[in-house]
Design an enzyme around this catalytic site. Structure first.
Site, PDB file in Angstrom:
ATOM      1  N   TYR A  12       0.696  -1.147  -0.034  1.00 42.86           N
ATOM      2  CA  TYR A  12       0.204  -0.031   0.098  1.00 42.86           C
ATOM      3  C   TYR A  12       0.784   1.383  -0.088  1.00 42.86           C
ATOM      4  O   TYR A  12       0.602   2.099  -0.892  1.00 42.86           O
ATOM      5  CB  TYR A  12      -0.850  -0.064   1.402  1.00 42.86           C
ATOM      6  CG  TYR A  12      -1.801   1.278   1.267  1.00 42.86           C
ATOM      7  CD1 TYR A  12      -2.990   1.177   0.595  1.00 42.86           C
ATOM      8  CD2 TYR A  12      -1.834   2.296   2.234  1.00 42.86           C
ATOM      9  CE1 TYR A  12      -3.905   2.093   0.831  1.00 42.86           C
ATOM     10  CE2 TYR A  12      -2.479   3.231   2.361  1.00 42.86           C
ATOM     11  CZ  TYR A  12      -3.637   3.197   1.412  1.00 42.86           C
ATOM     12  OH  TYR A  12      -4.751   4.202   1.333  1.00 42.86           O
ATOM     13  N   LYS A  16       1.459   4.208  -3.181  1.00 44.99           N
ATOM     14  CA  LYS A  16       1.420   5.596  -2.980  1.00 44.99           C
ATOM     15  C   LYS A  16       2.541   6.418  -3.255  1.00 44.99           C
ATOM     16  O   LYS A  16       2.479   7.448  -3.643  1.00 44.99           O
ATOM     17  CB  LYS A  16       0.956   5.928  -1.454  1.00 44.99           C
ATOM     18  CG  LYS A  16      -0.388   5.423  -0.750  1.00 44.99           C
ATOM     19  CD  LYS A  16      -0.539   6.070   0.615  1.00 44.99           C
ATOM     20  CE  LYS A  16      -2.065   6.501   0.596  1.00 44.99           C
ATOM     21  NZ  LYS A  16      -2.237   7.258   2.147  1.00 44.99           N
ATOM     22  N   THR A  47     -16.082   6.400   4.602  1.00 41.72           N
ATOM     23  CA  THR A  47     -16.542   5.998   3.212  1.00 41.72           C
ATOM     24  C   THR A  47     -17.455   4.775   3.623  1.00 41.72           C
ATOM     25  O   THR A  47     -17.121   4.234   4.684  1.00 41.72           O
ATOM     26  CB  THR A  47     -15.564   5.796   2.361  1.00 41.72           C
ATOM     27  OG1 THR A  47     -14.691   4.596   3.025  1.00 41.72           O
ATOM     28  CG2 THR A  47     -14.704   6.950   1.974  1.00 41.72           C
TER      29      THR A  47
END
Length: 108
Positions: A12, A16, A47
């Site tokens: 991850y 990025k 979210t």
């Protein structure tokens, strides 16, 4: 940018970092055409997927929220306001920037 404290796997963070370099490279390539390229670097926001994740892992979300100086998850509307700014003429001279919107998380 920080290494996530509650994220499993380092793919991850690597992705990025790649997006940030892509942003900078595209900003250089497109600037002469009057096109700006910037990155929005969000923290954790409320979210629908994160709400579901929080229901399944409340202790992880609580621990994460405690590390955010503003003490809460972000509101998706805040991301929209930043995107509108970047798309507006007000940001016409900003390119290659990485704008962090995370309640102060990366300040730690």
């Amino acid at each position: 940018m920080v290494a996530g404290r509650y994220i499993q796997g380092r793919h991850y963070e690597a992705a990025k970092a790649g997006v940030l370099m892509l942003t900078r490279s595209l900003a250089v390539d497109w600037a002469r055409h009057g096109i700006t390229v910037n990155a929005i670097c969000p923290g954790i926001f409320e979210t629908e997927p994160n709400k579901l994740w929080a229901q399944k892992n409340p202790e992880i979300i609580e621990a994460y929220v405690q590390t955010i100086p503003m003490g809460k998850l972000g509101d998706p509307e805040d991301l929209g306001a930043l995107a509108v700014y970047l798309a507006s003429d007000a940001a016409r001279y900003m390119t290659g920037a990485a704008l962090v919107i995370d309640g102060g998380y990366v300040c730690l």
